[in-house]
Design a protein around this motif. Structure first.
Motif, PDB file in Angstrom:
ATOM      1  N   ALA A 162       7.477  -1.828  10.288  1.00 19.91           N
ATOM      2  CA  ALA A 162       6.086  -1.701  10.733  1.00 19.91           C
ATOM      3  C   ALA A 162       5.834  -0.309  11.298  1.00 19.91           C
ATOM      4  CB  ALA A 162       5.766  -2.766  11.778  1.00 19.91           C
ATOM      5  N   PHE A 163       6.778   0.232  12.045  1.00 23.30           N
ATOM      6  CA  PHE A 163       6.617   1.580  12.598  1.00 23.30           C
ATOM      7  C   PHE A 163       6.562   2.624  11.485  1.00 23.30           C
ATOM      8  CE2 PHE A 163       8.384   5.572  14.142  1.00 23.30           C
ATOM      9  CZ  PHE A 163       7.439   5.868  15.113  1.00 23.30           C
ATOM     10  N   ILE A 164       7.442   2.490  10.509  1.00 23.71           N
ATOM     11  CA  ILE A 164       7.454   3.447   9.399  1.00 23.71           C
ATOM     12  C   ILE A 164       6.147   3.376   8.620  1.00 23.71           C
ATOM     13  CG2 ILE A 164       8.541   3.949   7.166  1.00 23.71           C
ATOM     14  CD1 ILE A 164      11.210   3.083   8.513  1.00 23.71           C
ATOM     15  N   LEU A 165       5.683   2.164   8.330  1.00 24.25           N
ATOM     16  CA  LEU A 165       4.429   2.013   7.584  1.00 24.25           C
ATOM     17  C   LEU A 165       3.234   2.509   8.401  1.00 24.25           C
ATOM     18  CD1 LEU A 165       5.120  -1.447   5.988  1.00 24.25           C
ATOM     19  CD2 LEU A 165       5.129   0.774   4.847  1.00 24.25           C
ATOM     20  N   TRP A 166       3.269   2.295   9.707  1.00 21.66           N
ATOM     21  CA  TRP A 166       2.197   2.780  10.578  1.00 21.66           C
ATOM     22  C   TRP A 166       2.160   4.309  10.580  1.00 21.66           C
ATOM     23  CZ3 TRP A 166       2.803   5.277  15.447  1.00 21.66           C
ATOM     24  CH2 TRP A 166       1.613   5.461  16.139  1.00 21.66           C
ATOM     25  N   SER A 167       3.340   4.946  10.671  1.00 22.06           N
ATOM     26  CA  SER A 167       3.371   6.406  10.677  1.00 22.06           C
ATOM     27  C   SER A 167       2.952   6.969   9.312  1.00 22.06           C
ATOM     28  CB  SER A 167       4.757   6.922  11.072  1.00 22.06           C
ATOM     29  OG  SER A 167       5.712   6.587  10.099  1.00 22.06           O
ATOM     30  N   LYS A 168       3.306   6.291   8.228  1.00 20.17           N
ATOM     31  CA  LYS A 168       2.855   6.733   6.909  1.00 20.17           C
ATOM     32  C   LYS A 168       1.339   6.632   6.800  1.00 20.17           C
ATOM     33  CE  LYS A 168       6.540   6.018   3.612  1.00 20.17           C
ATOM     34  NZ  LYS A 168       6.893   5.286   2.394  1.00 20.17           N
ATOM     35  N   ARG A 169       0.783   5.574   7.363  1.00 23.97           N
ATOM     36  CA  ARG A 169      -0.667   5.400   7.315  1.00 23.97           C
ATOM     37  C   ARG A 169      -1.359   6.510   8.115  1.00 23.97           C
ATOM     38  NH1 ARG A 169      -4.176   0.148   9.211  1.00 23.97           N
ATOM     39  NH2 ARG A 169      -6.111   0.865   8.320  1.00 23.97           N
ATOM     40  N   LEU A 170      -0.814   6.886   9.259  1.00 27.94           N
ATOM     41  CA  LEU A 170      -1.404   7.959  10.062  1.00 27.94           C
ATOM     42  C   LEU A 170      -1.360   9.296   9.332  1.00 27.94           C
ATOM     43  CD1 LEU A 170      -0.155   7.292  13.707  1.00 27.94           C
ATOM     44  CD2 LEU A 170      -2.423   6.901  12.749  1.00 27.94           C
ATOM     45  N   HIS A 175       0.806  -1.217   0.000  1.00 31.13           N
ATOM     46  CA  HIS A 175       0.000   0.000   0.000  1.00 31.13           C
ATOM     47  C   HIS A 175       0.845   1.277   0.000  1.00 31.13           C
ATOM     48  CE1 HIS A 175      -3.594  -2.358   0.659  1.00 31.13           C
ATOM     49  NE2 HIS A 175      -2.956  -3.003   1.620  1.00 31.13           N
ATOM     50  N   HIS A 176       2.108   1.153   0.352  1.00 33.38           N
ATOM     51  CA  HIS A 176       2.939   2.346   0.497  1.00 33.38           C
ATOM     52  C   HIS A 176       4.116   2.377  -0.473  1.00 33.38           C
ATOM     53  CE1 HIS A 176       0.767   3.682   4.029  1.00 33.38           C
ATOM     54  NE2 HIS A 176       0.787   2.439   4.460  1.00 33.38           N
ATOM     55  N   ASN A 177       4.157   1.468  -1.417  1.00 34.46           N
ATOM     56  CA  ASN A 177       5.216   1.476  -2.426  1.00 34.46           C
ATOM     57  C   ASN A 177       4.632   1.825  -3.785  1.00 34.46           C
ATOM     58  OD1 ASN A 177       6.928   0.731  -0.440  1.00 34.46           O
ATOM     59  ND2 ASN A 177       7.357  -1.306  -1.216  1.00 34.46           N
ATOM     60  N   ALA A 178       5.444   2.457  -4.614  1.00 33.87           N
ATOM     61  CA  ALA A 178       4.958   2.937  -5.910  1.00 33.87           C
ATOM     62  C   ALA A 178       4.648   1.794  -6.875  1.00 33.87           C
ATOM     63  CB  ALA A 178       5.983   3.883  -6.525  1.00 33.87           C
ATOM     64  N   THR A 179       5.460   0.748  -6.842  1.00 34.81           N
ATOM     65  CA  THR A 179       5.251  -0.350  -7.784  1.00 34.81           C
ATOM     66  C   THR A 179       5.171  -1.674  -7.038  1.00 34.81           C
ATOM     67  OG1 THR A 179       7.607  -0.749  -8.126  1.00 34.81           O
ATOM     68  CG2 THR A 179       6.556   0.871  -9.569  1.00 34.81           C
ATOM     69  N   ARG A 180       4.632  -2.643  -7.727  1.00 36.74           N
ATOM     70  CA  ARG A 180       4.541  -3.988  -7.140  1.00 36.74           C
ATOM     71  C   ARG A 180       5.930  -4.585  -6.940  1.00 36.74           C
ATOM     72  NH1 ARG A 180       0.437  -8.142  -9.623  1.00 36.74           N
ATOM     73  NH2 ARG A 180      -0.942  -6.849  -8.383  1.00 36.74           N
ATOM     74  N   THR A 181       6.861  -4.258  -7.828  1.00 36.31           N
ATOM     75  CA  THR A 181       8.224  -4.766  -7.711  1.00 36.31           C
ATOM     76  C   THR A 181       8.895  -4.249  -6.445  1.00 36.31           C
ATOM     77  OG1 THR A 181       8.387  -4.855 -10.117  1.00 36.31           O
ATOM     78  CG2 THR A 181      10.444  -4.946  -8.886  1.00 36.31           C
TER      79      THR A 181
END
Length: 94
Positions: free
Chosen positions: A81-89, A27-33
């Protein structure tokens, strides 16, 4: 006995962080690769750290080795996980 319980709770929390990082990565990366490479790197590093954890204590009981492996696998995923959580917030997607 209480130490085993707390070790189990900690292992479960670390595995939850690993699952969160693996699920949220696409969900937070530009491409599937990019997502696939990121997930693969985290997975391989988690397995390697888990293997090292088990190798360093060969005289441990089997249940401890399994919990140590899973805990080390989860520890690798905590920063992601922390980085992705903060991006989601913040609402940062792709």
């Amino acid at each position: 006995m209480l130490a085993v319980f707390f070790n189990g709770v900690l292992t479960a929390a670390l595995l939850a962080a690993a699952a969160y990082a693996q699920v949220r990565m696409p969900h937070h990366n530009a491409t599937r690769t990019q997502a696939t490479v990121g997930r693969a790197v985290l997975f391989v590093l988690g397995v390697l750290l888990g293997f090292l954890t088990v190798v360093w204590r060969p005289d441990s009981p089997p249940w401890w080795q399994v919990m140590a492996f899973l805990g080390a696998f989860g520890v690798v995923h905590v920063p992601a996980a922390f980085i992705l959580w903060s991006k989601r917030l913040r609402g940062v997607y792709r």
